[in-house]
Design a protein around this motif. Structure first.
Motif, PDB file in Angstrom:
ATOM      1  N   ARG A  35       0.861  -1.358   0.059  1.00  0.00           N
ATOM      2  CA  ARG A  35      -0.161  -0.078  -0.095  1.00  0.00           C
ATOM      3  C   ARG A  35       0.727   1.235  -0.022  1.00  0.00           C
ATOM      4  O   ARG A  35       0.719   2.103  -0.702  1.00  0.00           O
ATOM      5  N   ALA A  36       1.775   1.129   0.934  1.00  0.00           N
ATOM      6  CA  ALA A  36       2.724   2.512   0.881  1.00  0.00           C
ATOM      7  C   ALA A  36       3.438   2.475  -0.409  1.00  0.00           C
ATOM      8  O   ALA A  36       3.719   3.769  -0.998  1.00  0.00           O
ATOM      9  N   SER A  37       3.894   1.381  -1.100  1.00  0.00           N
ATOM     10  CA  SER A  37       4.613   1.620  -2.345  1.00  0.00           C
ATOM     11  C   SER A  37       3.643   2.253  -3.574  1.00  0.00           C
ATOM     12  O   SER A  37       3.720   3.007  -4.176  1.00  0.00           O
ATOM     13  N   ARG A  38       2.486   1.909  -3.416  1.00  0.00           N
ATOM     14  CA  ARG A  38       1.306   2.251  -4.495  1.00  0.00           C
ATOM     15  C   ARG A  38       1.159   3.800  -3.968  1.00  0.00           C
ATOM     16  O   ARG A  38       1.117   4.382  -4.920  1.00  0.00           O
ATOM     17  N   GLU A  39       1.058   4.178  -2.858  1.00  0.00           N
ATOM     18  CA  GLU A  39       0.960   5.545  -2.509  1.00  0.00           C
ATOM     19  C   GLU A  39       2.218   6.482  -2.890  1.00  0.00           C
ATOM     20  O   GLU A  39       1.834   7.450  -3.319  1.00  0.00           O
ATOM     21  N   ILE A  40       3.268   5.968  -2.712  1.00  0.00           N
ATOM     22  CA  ILE A  40       4.537   6.755  -2.904  1.00  0.00           C
ATOM     23  C   ILE A  40       4.628   7.004  -4.646  1.00  0.00           C
ATOM     24  O   ILE A  40       4.882   7.864  -4.920  1.00  0.00           O
TER      25      ILE A  40
END
Length: 214
Positions: A35-40
């Motif tokens: 999730r963090a990767s997608r948002e970044i």
């Protein structure tokens, strides 16, 4: 920029080997990192768009300076030159933030394969926080989103450390994060200098011109 992407090369040790199976054994950790990767990645795309807008606006402002100088309008030329200087400061921040987040995204993408969750997330959290602080006056919404990502990664870090029984070396992580941020700023400066011509020098008004303006 060849050395820039090597800052966070994997350091194999006993702790990281013990965490190789963490991604399989703890699905929530993987879900949080994904999730963090997608948002970044979404933020990187927005910063890329912001950089493109700044580049377009930079060209317009540069042409206004040249046109004003050709007409002998030093007042407007000076005004445009000041605006362009400030705009390039913003551009430097945007490019530096994008470069730093690209490194974060790259490292998060290696966790699935390498399992070095703690050693990766410790400096990553610091980088994300610092990037958010730098964007607060430029892209407030992005700063808020980065705070949320930082909180998500921090909780994931604690969970990973608990599962793996790994101690958290914040001093080493902060040093590593600082190096990444400094190199991102350096590369951003080089890129801006290569992409944009110098701001034209605007001659000072003469005493005669000052007198006519009164």
């Amino acid at each position: 920029m060849s050395g820039f992407s090597k800052n966070w090369q994997k350091k194999e040790d006993k702790s990281s080997r013990e965490l190789r199976n963490l991604m399989r054994n703890s699905p929530p950790v993987k879900l949080h990192i994904d999730r963090a990767s997608r948002e970044i990645s979404a933020l990187i795309a927005r910063l890329d768009n912001a950089e493109a807008r700044i580049k377009s606006r930079d060209g317009e402002m540069f042409r206004k300076i040249v046109a004003s100088l050709q007409k002998g309008d030093k007042d407007h030329a000076a005004m445009y030159a000041n605006e362009l200087t400030e705009m390039r400061k913003v551009g430097m921040t945007v490019v530096g933030a994008k470069l730093a987040l690209e490194q974060v995204s790259l490292r998060l993408g290696t966790i699935t394969d390498l399992g070095d969750v703690v050693s990766t997330l410790l400096p990553t959290v610091t980088v994300v926080k610092r990037v958010g602080q730098g964007l607060v006056s430029i892209m407030p919404k992005a700063q808020g989103e980065l705070n949320e990502i930082s909180s998500l990664l921090s909780s994931t870090l604690v969970e990973a450390g608990t599962i793996g029984g790994t101690s958290l070396n914040f001093q080493a992580a902060n040093s590593e994060a600082e190096q990444v941020l400094e190199e991102a700023a350096s590369v951003a400066s080089e890129r801006m200098a290569a992409q944009f011509p110098e701001v034209p020098a605007v001659p000072q008004r003469t005493e005669e011109e000052e007198g006519l303006a009164v």
